[in-house]
Design a protein around this motif. Structure first.
Motif, PDB file in Angstrom:
ATOM      1  N   ASN A  52       0.838  -1.201   0.000  1.00 42.62           N
ATOM      2  CA  ASN A  52       0.000   0.000   0.000  1.00 42.62           C
ATOM      3  C   ASN A  52       0.873   1.251   0.000  1.00 42.62           C
ATOM      4  N   CYS A  53       0.537   2.168  -0.874  1.00 45.91           N
ATOM      5  CA  CYS A  53       1.331   3.389  -1.004  1.00 45.91           C
ATOM      6  C   CYS A  53       1.061   4.367   0.144  1.00 45.91           C
ATOM      7  N   ALA A  54       2.003   5.276   0.314  1.00 39.79           N
ATOM      8  CA  ALA A  54       1.904   6.300   1.359  1.00 39.79           C
ATOM      9  C   ALA A  54       0.655   7.165   1.199  1.00 39.79           C
ATOM     10  N   GLU A  55       0.364   7.536  -0.027  1.00 42.95           N
ATOM     11  CA  GLU A  55      -0.765   8.444  -0.275  1.00 42.95           C
ATOM     12  C   GLU A  55      -2.075   7.795   0.165  1.00 42.95           C
ATOM     13  N   ARG A  56      -2.251   6.525  -0.239  1.00 44.60           N
ATOM     14  CA  ARG A  56      -3.505   5.851   0.121  1.00 44.60           C
ATOM     15  C   ARG A  56      -3.562   5.557   1.615  1.00 44.60           C
ATOM     16  N   THR A  57      -2.434   5.268   2.220  1.00 44.59           N
ATOM     17  CA  THR A  57      -2.436   5.068   3.675  1.00 44.59           C
ATOM     18  C   THR A  57      -2.977   6.321   4.362  1.00 44.59           C
ATOM     19  N   PRO A  85       2.848  10.315  -7.740  1.00 45.73           N
ATOM     20  CA  PRO A  85       1.944   9.254  -7.267  1.00 45.73           C
ATOM     21  C   PRO A  85       1.606   8.243  -8.363  1.00 45.73           C
ATOM     22  N   CYS A  86       1.463   6.978  -7.996  1.00 48.11           N
ATOM     23  CA  CYS A  86       1.127   5.932  -8.965  1.00 48.11           C
ATOM     24  C   CYS A  86      -0.327   6.077  -9.425  1.00 48.11           C
ATOM     25  N   GLY A  87      -0.678   5.331 -10.437  1.00 43.94           N
ATOM     26  CA  GLY A  87      -2.025   5.415 -10.995  1.00 43.94           C
ATOM     27  C   GLY A  87      -3.117   5.062 -10.003  1.00 43.94           C
ATOM     28  N   ALA A  88      -2.860   4.046  -9.175  1.00 44.62           N
ATOM     29  CA  ALA A  88      -3.877   3.636  -8.190  1.00 44.62           C
ATOM     30  C   ALA A  88      -4.152   4.773  -7.209  1.00 44.62           C
ATOM     31  N   CYS A  89      -3.098   5.421  -6.752  1.00 42.76           N
ATOM     32  CA  CYS A  89      -3.289   6.534  -5.810  1.00 42.76           C
ATOM     33  C   CYS A  89      -3.986   7.704  -6.481  1.00 42.76           C
ATOM     34  N   ARG A  90      -3.655   7.969  -7.734  1.00 47.67           N
ATOM     35  CA  ARG A  90      -4.329   9.058  -8.450  1.00 47.67           C
ATOM     36  C   ARG A  90      -5.838   8.796  -8.512  1.00 47.67           C
TER      37      ARG A  90
HETATM   38 ZN    ZN Z   1       0.383   4.796  -5.152  1.00 49.42          ZN
END
Ligand code: ZN
Ligand code: DUR
Length: 132
Positions: A52-57, A85-90
């Motif tokens: 899990n990325c930082a942004e989503r956390t 940010p990766c695509g999922a976080c975007r």
């Molecule tokens: Zn991400």
């Protein structure tokens, strides 16, 4: 809150990253309308796709505490350019954060790019698309 202060918060968040596989630490700091800051770091897993990325956390922490109004998010990593940010976080930012929220991308060298999610993910799939 000053952008510089929010970036410092993201750097503090980054230190908590659990990254035994990539060794790539990312930190995020999400500012709410009433001035609260939620930290997020990336959290990896031996089953790599569970990372899990930082942004989503940060966003999921805030949202799950009932804080749903955000004014800015800072993201930091040890990257050449401001951390992107990766695509999922975007996709998650596009749904849960305001279109005009300040997204502050930065790195440890101090490069700063301020952008919006509209620019980061134009034409995002949105809740409206679920209704014809
Ligand atoms: Zn991400
Ligand atoms: O903006 C980004 C980009 C990557 N990562 C994480 C995911 C993974 O743990 C590691 C390497 O991709 O960095 C983030 O947290 N945020």
């Amino acid at each position: 809150m000053q952008i510089e202060k929010l970036i410092e918060e993201a750097k503090i968040a980054r230190e908590k990253a659990y990254v035994p596989y990539s060794k790539f630490k990312v930190g995020a700091a999400l500012l709410t309308e009433d001035g609260k800051v939620y930290h997020g770091c990336n959290i990896e897993n031996a089953a790599y796709s569970m990372c899990n990325c930082a942004e989503r956390t940060a966003i999921f922490k805030a949202y799950s505490e009932g804080d749903k109004k955000y004014t800015a998010m800072a993201v930091v990593a040890d990257t050449e350019r401001p951390c992107s940010p990766c695509g999922a976080c975007r996709q998650v930012i596009a749904e849960l954060c305001p279109k005009d929220m300040k997204v502050i991308l930065t790195n440890l060298k101090g490069d700063i790019q301020e952008i919006t999610i509209e620019k980061l993910l134009p034409g995002a799939f949105s809740p409206e698309d679920l209704h014809e």
